[in-house]
Design a protein around this motif. Sequence first.
Motif, short mmCIF file in Angstrom:
data_model
loop_
_atom_site.label_atom_id
_atom_site.label_comp_id
_atom_site.label_asym_id
_atom_site.label_seq_id
_atom_site.Cartn_x
_atom_site.Cartn_y
_atom_site.Cartn_z
N ALA A 102 0.86 -1.23 0.17
CA ALA A 102 -0.04 0.04 0.05
C ALA A 102 0.80 1.20 0.01
CB ALA A 102 -1.10 0.00 1.14
N LYS A 103 1.73 1.41 0.75
CA LYS A 103 2.87 2.39 1.02
C LYS A 103 3.69 2.75 -0.65
CE LYS A 103 6.42 4.38 3.51
NZ LYS A 103 7.57 4.26 4.82
N LEU A 104 3.99 1.77 -1.22
CA LEU A 104 4.36 1.80 -2.75
C LEU A 104 3.47 2.48 -3.65
CD1 LEU A 104 6.06 -1.61 -3.52
CD2 LEU A 104 7.03 0.64 -2.66
N ILE A 105 2.29 2.19 -3.48
CA ILE A 105 1.32 2.84 -4.37
C ILE A 105 0.77 4.00 -3.90
CG2 ILE A 105 0.94 0.70 -5.95
CD1 ILE A 105 -1.71 0.35 -4.32
N GLY A 106 1.16 4.78 -2.79
CA GLY A 106 0.48 5.89 -2.24
C GLY A 106 -0.64 5.80 -1.40
N LYS A 107 -0.95 4.44 -1.24
CA LYS A 107 -2.24 4.02 -0.28
C LYS A 107 -2.12 3.84 1.11
CE LYS A 107 -5.51 4.20 -4.08
NZ LYS A 107 -6.98 3.99 -4.11
N SER A 108 -1.19 4.38 1.90
CA SER A 108 -0.63 3.68 3.27
C SER A 108 -1.93 3.36 4.07
CB SER A 108 0.33 4.58 3.51
OG SER A 108 1.49 4.72 3.06
N TRP A 109 -2.76 4.35 3.93
CA TRP A 109 -4.00 4.20 4.69
C TRP A 109 -4.77 2.88 4.52
CZ3 TRP A 109 -9.06 2.98 3.91
CH2 TRP A 109 -10.00 3.37 4.88
N SER A 110 -4.75 2.16 3.33
CA SER A 110 -5.35 0.97 2.90
C SER A 110 -4.58 -0.17 3.78
CB SER A 110 -5.43 0.54 1.38
OG SER A 110 -6.08 1.60 0.75
N GLY A 111 -3.29 -0.04 3.85
CA GLY A 111 -2.38 -1.01 4.75
C GLY A 111 -2.56 -0.85 6.10
N THR A 112 -3.02 0.09 6.80
CA THR A 112 -3.09 0.37 7.98
C THR A 112 -4.42 0.52 8.68
OG1 THR A 112 -2.80 2.77 7.67
CG2 THR A 112 -0.70 1.31 8.22
N HIS A 113 -5.38 0.98 7.96
CA HIS A 113 -6.79 1.24 8.53
C HIS A 113 -7.71 0.56 7.95
CE1 HIS A 113 -4.99 4.13 11.19
NE2 HIS A 113 -4.18 4.83 10.34
N ALA A 114 -7.69 0.12 6.65
CA ALA A 114 -8.89 0.05 5.77
C ALA A 114 -9.82 -0.93 6.38
CB ALA A 114 -8.48 -0.56 4.41
#
Length: 262
Positions: A102-114
């Motif tokens: 998620a961090k690689l594609i600019g979506k860190s939120w998805s990997g931590t909170h989704a």
Amino acid sequence: PYIGKKKGTYVRSYNDLRDEVMYNYERWGVTKYYYTDDTVNDDEDKLKDLVKLKNSVPFDLEWLGFLRADLLWAKPHTVDMLEESGLKTAFFGIETFNPYSAKLIGKSWSGTHAKDYLLELREKWGNRINWHLGLILGLPGWTYSELEKDMEWLISNNMHRWKWWSLYINPISGKIYQSEFDRDYTKYGISFRPNNQINWEYKNLRHDQLRLAALHANEWCDPHCSVGGWLVGELSTTYKKSMAETMQMKLSDVSYEHAREV
């Protein structure tokens, strides 16, 4: 293409929108819409106008569109605004639950909170609003072991509808909107087989194998899914039902043979 544009310069005026909605209703009886906006909930003033629109027309306006779940999480009061505006079903581009990917594609939120937030939203909206989650197989950092674990979570928590796609990389497309991997795939250790610019390889991951994995995963999950996302618009029109009625259907209840006859 809207990144960097000033607020209010890339949306239609409220009066223009309402005039068209009323024209469509009075001439053809249209009450259901796709809001084809890159991100419907990117601006709170826009949501206020959509609430105002819903409350000003003499019919039950229903709509579906693309939303960002992380913006709902950041602005929880907009969850109620969306329901008041007539939202019935949404598409969320979650992409992955893997923190590194998620961090690689600019979506860190998805990997931590989704996952936690989707459970909260599921409780908040119940079956009045549902969604379609878009998920990607094969991002760097992802492993096959995650697929079964995530599928079990999605099914056991009744995440309405979801679909898997394999990571697509095309560095020679020449398109305006290229992904990070289209532009700089070698940086991540991704390569292509000789004379091929579609079937990429990364460690033990191969695009052609992931395409099959996505196909099988969707076949496994579909019997557990409701009708959600863009499919609600298609089937509500085909079956002449409201969106609210259509999204209570299970994918397994949809007969495309019957739909064609209708």
